[in-house]
Motif scaffolding. Structure first.
Motif, PDB file in Angstrom:
ATOM      1  N   ARG A 150       0.830  -1.207   0.000  1.00 22.37           N
ATOM      2  CA  ARG A 150       0.000   0.000   0.000  1.00 22.37           C
ATOM      3  C   ARG A 150       0.864   1.257   0.000  1.00 22.37           C
ATOM      4  NH1 ARG A 150      -3.461  -1.392   4.015  1.00 22.37           N
ATOM      5  NH2 ARG A 150      -2.229  -0.375   5.625  1.00 22.37           N
ATOM      6  N   ASP A 151       1.892   1.262   0.846  1.00 21.47           N
ATOM      7  CA  ASP A 151       2.782   2.425   0.914  1.00 21.47           C
ATOM      8  C   ASP A 151       3.539   2.614  -0.396  1.00 21.47           C
ATOM      9  OD1 ASP A 151       1.942   2.856   3.478  1.00 21.47           O
ATOM     10  OD2 ASP A 151       3.717   1.958   4.426  1.00 21.47           O
ATOM     11  N   MET A 152       3.951   1.499  -1.016  1.00 18.95           N
ATOM     12  CA  MET A 152       4.668   1.592  -2.292  1.00 18.95           C
ATOM     13  C   MET A 152       3.767   2.185  -3.366  1.00 18.95           C
ATOM     14  SD  MET A 152       6.536  -1.467  -4.448  1.00 18.95           S
ATOM     15  CE  MET A 152       7.500  -1.910  -3.002  1.00 18.95           C
ATOM     16  N   PHE A 153       2.515   1.755  -3.383  1.00 14.02           N
ATOM     17  CA  PHE A 153       1.546   2.279  -4.347  1.00 14.02           C
ATOM     18  C   PHE A 153       1.376   3.784  -4.160  1.00 14.02           C
ATOM     19  CE2 PHE A 153      -2.487   3.343  -6.183  1.00 14.02           C
ATOM     20  CZ  PHE A 153      -2.708   2.440  -7.204  1.00 14.02           C
ATOM     21  N   MET A 154       1.185   4.202  -2.923  1.00 17.15           N
ATOM     22  CA  MET A 154       0.929   5.611  -2.646  1.00 17.15           C
ATOM     23  C   MET A 154       2.151   6.476  -2.938  1.00 17.15           C
ATOM     24  SD  MET A 154      -2.228   5.692  -1.838  1.00 17.15           S
ATOM     25  CE  MET A 154      -2.301   7.416  -1.362  1.00 17.15           C
ATOM     26  N   ARG A 155       3.345   5.929  -2.730  1.00 19.24           N
ATOM     27  CA  ARG A 155       4.562   6.703  -2.985  1.00 19.24           C
ATOM     28  C   ARG A 155       4.752   7.011  -4.468  1.00 19.24           C
ATOM     29  NH1 ARG A 155       7.067   3.390   0.971  1.00 19.24           N
ATOM     30  NH2 ARG A 155       8.008   2.102  -0.671  1.00 19.24           N
TER      31      ARG A 155
END
Length: 205
Positions: A150-155
């Motif tokens: 999720r964090d990778m997607f948002m970054r």
């Protein structure tokens, strides 16, 4: 510009997005390996009517696809025991496909022109863009349970084209509407169109 052509039904590649693809047909397995070896871009072309797919002579346009397509470079993620491939096609831009070229390959090679886009969001459209980002963020937190993924997607959602591409890929459930978004050349038109879809029933929940 010379590109390898990958025509698919109901699939659109947006710039600034990554499309995972399972490759199993021998001609497209060869295409992917040639694209990697030669560092050639692949254009992902939208087939309008699969019943009209037919051989195309060199030099002719391709009547069964939309001529505007996303393109990018391919990365092989997994080569399986049975010879099939999992690949990521990383969208770099969009182009207009002109005609086929005879290169003696089992897949189609085409001449194409890169389509420039207007990528600056006008101040009057910033609120709508922020609204799209809020909807996309809610979807991400609902559908991507793994915090690291999720964090990778948002970054990766740094700029307006990133947001518009991701929103179009994941939130717009109608494939023809996805292609319509791709064909707009002004990001403000895309933001307006996607905003109107948020007021309809055309989004993934």
């Amino acid at each position: 510009m010379e590109v390898f052509l990958f025509p698919l039904v109901n699939v659109t590649l947006f710039p600034h997005t990554t499309k995972p693809l399972n490759i199993f047909e021998p001609r497209y397995l060869a295409m992917v390996k040639d694209a990697v070896a030669q560092q050639k871009p692949i254009a992902l072309a939208y087939i309008e009517d699969p019943t009209k797919v037919a051989p195309v002579r060199p030099g002719d346009p391709i009547p069964f696809i939309r001529d505007v397509a996303g393109y990018g470079h391919v990365q092989i993620i997994e080569e399986r025991v049975n010879g099939t491939l999992l690949v990521f096609l990383q969208g770099q831009g969009k182009l207009r496909i002109k005609h086929t070229i005879d290169r003696g390959t089992p897949y189609m090679v085409c001449e194409a022109d890169i389509i420039p886009e207007q990528l600056i969001v006008e101040p009057s459209h910033l609120v709508r863009l922020q609204g799209l980002m809020k909807i996309l963020t809610r979807w991400v937190h609902t559908h991507i349970p793994d915090p690291a993924q999720r964090d990778m997607f948002m970054r990766n959602l740094h700029h307006a084209p990133d947001i518009v591409g991701a929103f179009s890929s994941y939130m717009v459930r109608d494939y023809d509407l996805q292609q319509m978004v791709l064909e707009f050349n002004d990001i403000n038109e895309k933001v307006d169109f996607l905003h109107r879809l948020t007021e309809s029933n055309e989004l993934t929940t």
